[in-house]
Every structure is written in C-alpha cells, then in structure tokens.
Design an enzyme around this catalytic site. Sequence first.
Site, PDB file in Angstrom:
ATOM      1  N   ARG A  91       0.813  -1.142  -0.002  1.00  0.00           N
ATOM      2  CA  ARG A  91       0.016  -0.022   0.087  1.00  0.00           C
ATOM      3  C   ARG A  91       0.903   1.301  -0.024  1.00  0.00           C
ATOM      4  O   ARG A  91       1.688   1.410   0.995  1.00  0.00           O
ATOM      5  CB  ARG A  91      -0.944   0.189   1.150  1.00  0.00           C
ATOM      6  CG  ARG A  91      -1.884   1.169   1.414  1.00  0.00           C
ATOM      7  CD  ARG A  91      -2.509   1.173   2.746  1.00  0.00           C
ATOM      8  NE  ARG A  91      -3.323   2.495   2.811  1.00  0.00           N
ATOM      9  CZ  ARG A  91      -3.111   3.448   3.843  1.00  0.00           C
ATOM     10  NH1 ARG A  91      -2.341   2.855   4.590  1.00  0.00           N
ATOM     11  NH2 ARG A  91      -3.852   4.294   3.769  1.00  0.00           N
ATOM     12  N   HIS A 135      -2.622  10.916   0.456  1.00  0.00           N
ATOM     13  CA  HIS A 135      -2.140  10.812   1.781  1.00  0.00           C
ATOM     14  C   HIS A 135      -1.696  11.923   2.396  1.00  0.00           C
ATOM     15  O   HIS A 135      -0.390  12.191   2.475  1.00  0.00           O
ATOM     16  CB  HIS A 135      -1.446   9.496   1.909  1.00  0.00           C
ATOM     17  CG  HIS A 135      -1.014   9.133   3.303  1.00  0.00           C
ATOM     18  ND1 HIS A 135      -1.332   7.704   3.374  1.00  0.00           N
ATOM     19  CD2 HIS A 135      -0.709   9.547   4.412  1.00  0.00           C
ATOM     20  CE1 HIS A 135      -0.812   7.468   4.810  1.00  0.00           C
ATOM     21  NE2 HIS A 135      -0.673   8.702   5.529  1.00  0.00           N
ATOM     22  N   GLU A 180      -7.525   8.584   5.824  1.00  0.00           N
ATOM     23  CA  GLU A 180      -7.678   9.382   7.179  1.00  0.00           C
ATOM     24  C   GLU A 180      -8.194  10.819   6.956  1.00  0.00           C
ATOM     25  O   GLU A 180      -7.607  11.767   7.607  1.00  0.00           O
ATOM     26  CB  GLU A 180      -6.499   9.190   8.202  1.00  0.00           C
ATOM     27  CG  GLU A 180      -5.924   8.035   8.511  1.00  0.00           C
ATOM     28  CD  GLU A 180      -5.132   7.828   9.572  1.00  0.00           C
ATOM     29  OE1 GLU A 180      -4.512   9.008   9.681  1.00  0.00           O
ATOM     30  OE2 GLU A 180      -4.896   6.720   9.983  1.00  0.00           O
ATOM     31  N   ASN A 309      -7.524   2.005   9.957  1.00  0.00           N
ATOM     32  CA  ASN A 309      -6.235   2.338  10.246  1.00  0.00           C
ATOM     33  C   ASN A 309      -6.554   2.370  11.663  1.00  0.00           C
ATOM     34  O   ASN A 309      -7.371   2.999  12.387  1.00  0.00           O
ATOM     35  CB  ASN A 309      -5.661   3.691   9.866  1.00  0.00           C
ATOM     36  CG  ASN A 309      -5.125   3.679   8.440  1.00  0.00           C
ATOM     37  OD1 ASN A 309      -5.178   2.729   7.741  1.00  0.00           O
ATOM     38  ND2 ASN A 309      -4.626   4.851   8.053  1.00  0.00           N
ATOM     39  N   TYR A 311      -4.819   2.320  15.768  1.00  0.00           N
ATOM     40  CA  TYR A 311      -3.482   2.439  16.566  1.00  0.00           C
ATOM     41  C   TYR A 311      -3.861   2.100  18.082  1.00  0.00           C
ATOM     42  O   TYR A 311      -3.376   1.552  18.824  1.00  0.00           O
ATOM     43  CB  TYR A 311      -2.715   3.814  16.427  1.00  0.00           C
ATOM     44  CG  TYR A 311      -2.194   3.727  15.154  1.00  0.00           C
ATOM     45  CD1 TYR A 311      -0.980   3.186  14.727  1.00  0.00           C
ATOM     46  CD2 TYR A 311      -2.606   4.285  13.857  1.00  0.00           C
ATOM     47  CE1 TYR A 311      -0.386   3.084  13.699  1.00  0.00           C
ATOM     48  CE2 TYR A 311      -2.058   4.082  12.542  1.00  0.00           C
ATOM     49  CZ  TYR A 311      -0.809   3.641  12.427  1.00  0.00           C
ATOM     50  OH  TYR A 311      -0.423   3.598  11.247  1.00  0.00           O
ATOM     51  N   GLU A 373      -3.659   0.167   8.308  1.00  0.00           N
ATOM     52  CA  GLU A 373      -2.414   0.546   8.838  1.00  0.00           C
ATOM     53  C   GLU A 373      -2.570   0.009  10.519  1.00  0.00           C
ATOM     54  O   GLU A 373      -3.737   0.013  11.064  1.00  0.00           O
ATOM     55  CB  GLU A 373      -2.258   1.903   9.084  1.00  0.00           C
ATOM     56  CG  GLU A 373      -1.676   2.540   7.914  1.00  0.00           C
ATOM     57  CD  GLU A 373      -1.515   4.218   8.073  1.00  0.00           C
ATOM     58  OE1 GLU A 373      -1.261   4.743   9.092  1.00  0.00           O
ATOM     59  OE2 GLU A 373      -1.648   4.788   6.845  1.00  0.00           O
TER      60      GLU A 373
HETATM   61  C1  FCB Z   1      -1.295   7.510  10.369  1.00  0.00           C
HETATM   62  C2  FCB Z   1      -0.939   8.096   9.103  1.00  0.00           C
HETATM   63  C3  FCB Z   1       0.461   7.428   8.866  1.00  0.00           C
HETATM   64  C4  FCB Z   1       1.531   7.283  10.010  1.00  0.00           C
HETATM   65  C5  FCB Z   1       0.742   6.594  11.217  1.00  0.00           C
HETATM   66  C6  FCB Z   1       1.575   6.392  12.082  1.00  0.00           C
HETATM   67  O1  FCB Z   1      -2.448   8.205  11.206  1.00  0.00           O
HETATM   68  O2  FCB Z   1      -1.922   7.675   8.226  1.00  0.00           O
HETATM   69  O3  FCB Z   1       0.841   8.237   7.659  1.00  0.00           O
HETATM   70  O4  FCB Z   1       1.868   8.394  10.404  1.00  0.00           O
HETATM   71  O5  FCB Z   1      -0.540   7.295  11.309  1.00  0.00           O
END
Ligand code: FCB
Length: 464
Positions: A91, A135, A180, A309, A311, A373
């Site tokens: 990607r 992006h 995002e 994505n 985290y 992600e």
């Molecule tokens: C996300 C982004 C990516 C990277 C990660 C850690 O928000 O899409 O570009 O910076 O965080």
Amino acid sequence: MKSPASPARTTAPASPHRSLPPGFVWGVATSSYQIEGAAQEDGRTPSIWDTFCRVPGAVAGGDNGDVACDHYHRMPEDVAMIADLGVDAYRFSVAWPRVQPGGRGPADARGLAFYDRLVDELLGRGVKPWVTLYHWDLPQPLEDAGGWPARDTAYRFADYAMMVHQALGDRVENWTTLNEPWCSAFLGYAEGMHAPGRRDPAAAVAATHHLLLGHGLAVSRLREAATVPLQAGITLNLSDHRAASDSPEDRDALRRADGVANRLYLDPLLRGHYPEDVVEDLARAGTPLPVQDGDLRTIGQPIDVLGVNYYNYNVYAADSGADEGGGYGSGIRTVPQDVERTAMGWAVQPDGLTSLLLRLAREYPGTPLAVTENGAAFDDEQPAGGRLRDERRVAFLRDHVEAMARACEDGADVRGYFAWSLMDNFEWAAGYGPRFGLVHVDYATQRRTLKDSALWYRGMIADR
Ligand code: FCB
C-alpha cells in the site's frame, strides 16, 4: 465461524491463519511524502507539507521530507525488499504535486512515469499494488485557493484521480481515495498540528464534507473509467472509544467524541447520511456541514472495501474545563490509562482492534474491511551486525494480528492486514524521531536493515 475447540479469549490462537479467509492479503504500507524525498525533482511542486515543514516550530527538529528515505531514487531496491518479505500487497500513495504540479492543469509525465515503473516492478515480483490517491500532500496552490474547506478542491481531486487512473488503471485493481480524512480535516484545519496548520473549527467541518465529496466524485469516475474490474474504497482512522463510566455525562462525552471521530465519516459513507446528533452538535457550535443537494448520494455510493487504520482508543469523561474530544470536543477529557505505551505515547490496546472490527461488522454490515495500517514506534537500538532486535514491535504486531483474527472468528469480514510501516520514515509533525518501520533506515547512509519484526512478519506470512 467459531469452532467448539477455540481457545479461551485470553489465550492467543497458536496461528491466526485458521480464522482468516482464503485469499487474505498481507501487506506493508507507506505514503509518498513520508518516504519519497526528491521533493523538487521531475516537476514536483510544493505540497502543504513542504510549506508546513518550513514553519518554525511546526515539525520536531525542523525536519522535512526533502530527502526522507530517498525512495524516489531507490524504488527498485525497495520493491525487491518488499517482495523479499513475502507480502501479497504493498500500500503506497501517489503524490498529487508530482503527478499534477499545482493541482490544476495537465499531468506531468515524469511524475506519472515513476508510479508506472513502481507498479510494474511490484507486479513483476508478484506484489499487488494498493494505491492511495491522497495521503495528505495537497498541492500548495490548492491550499492557497482555499484548500479542503473550499468545495472546488473536491472536483480538483476527482480530476487528479482520473489522471492517475489513466496511467495505472490497466494494472491496478485496488484504489483507495483518501487516507484518514479526519486527520486532514481536524489535525490540519482545527488543531493546526498538521499541514496546513490552520486553527479554524468551521474550516475543519467544511473540509470534512469536501474530502468526503471528493472521495465520492472520484469513486464514480473511477468506476466509469474502469476497463478492468476495480476495488474502490477509502481508509479511515477509527477507534472504538470508551466512556469512563456509565454516567449520562460520560456517555454523552463518548457520544460526542465518537460522533466526530468515527460516525461523522462512517455514516455518510456507509449509510448515506450524516449522523443526526453530530449534525445538531455542529450546527449548535456554529460550524455546520456545507451539504448541497445530491452530495450524500455521491458520498454514500457503495464501496468495495473500507480501510481501517487502528492504533489505539481513548477513554472519555465529561469535564467542563477540558477540550480533548478528538479535536472537536469542548467539555471532554481523555482519561489516562495505565497500560504500555509506544514511543508516540500511544497506549498499546490490541483488544480495541477486536472490538472495533466487530463494531463495524455489527453497525455497518455488508462492507468488507481491511486493516490498512497498524503498527508502533519504539525506541529501537541501532542495528548491530546487520541485526536489530525489536521484541516489543514483534509482540505488538503479533498481539494485533491475533486480535484481528479473533474478530474474524466472531464474524468480522476482514480481507487484509497492512503493517505500518515498511520502513522508518518521516512521521509528520514528529519528524524522523519516531521509528515505525519493520525495516530500519539509517538516514545518513540510507542503508536499510530488516528488524526482527520484519523477519517475524515474513515468517508468519510464510507459515500460512
Ligand atoms: C497514521 C498515518 C500514517 C502514519 C501513522 C503512524 O495516522 O496515516 O501516515 O503517520 O499514522
């Protein structure tokens, strides 16, 4: 389906592959400004990030993406490295200011030629390209003309999408319009933490609508232009946030924070309308969504895959003095959690990936998902003797892959997983400090070293 012999929820499955569907896609992810460098080459003109990096104090260490990982010049070796990991897909994003400098007018053949070669290199090595069209690197002249808060930017984006499709559409199947949009809108236009660094909530709300409109316009035009079957989608940053308690106040804090972070994007895309409570909140705050007739039909047209994505998640409480509700939440406080943290200070919460995927399956059924992600920055050691032991990243990835597999076992339709990131790179406002890569990059020499996490990922994929 859950087998009777499935282990207890607290026990990680020995191999996640058992619960993943056939054809599941394993990949790695990057984005153009974070790795390419060559900022002034072959006709590329500044994006909002080139400009923002020059604002004193905006980016840690005064860093910028001028050189980054020098991927623009090292692309064939980097693709060989990607293929060597055994991944199914890569990607990456296309830099708008490289393909259409200035964001208007004709394409620059040199910029397109780079992505044309990249796609051929990938396909030649059996790696599927997953293209993200945007992006975060908006051409600066479009920002000067109003940026995403201006409706015209959505139409400019769709035109640019067509230029990329014309060059790559015969070989690329997977198209992601935006990465995002919440970050583009709220970090860029409300919090000022990201380019273009504006602090204007009304602009962030307008940007949200125009980003989504740009997505919809681009999807329609991609489908019209397709000569080979394509998969079109969008990638959102999502989190299954929680409330600190069951009190009506804390639950309302969660409703509002979740409303702007998640439902403001998911509902128009997957249900064809904005969430009523958020529309009311925004109108009351004097920052209404600038919707015109027909926009929601455009935005809400079917997509083939929703990129997720993930985290971490937040725990929200009501607090009249605070303003931490995801960039748009006065009266909302995030309650610190006593858990392991990454070098970004982000909580490590794999359980949140399971609950997020299950929530999406429940509340927005029928849309295939892909984790586009997931990953972590840790304070890695330097490579020694060609090796870098990053046990914490291995554990992070393993726990999250297993968390995803649990969601699949319980019915979430997840088709792929992309580790963020292939290699250490420019982490936006945090500069080159945080290292998210499976591959270590020595920025002075541009030497790449596979970390133990890369070897682990390769082994896990090979094991299927
Ligand atoms: C996300 C982004 C990516 C990277 C990660 C850690 O928000 O899409 O570009 O910076 O965080």
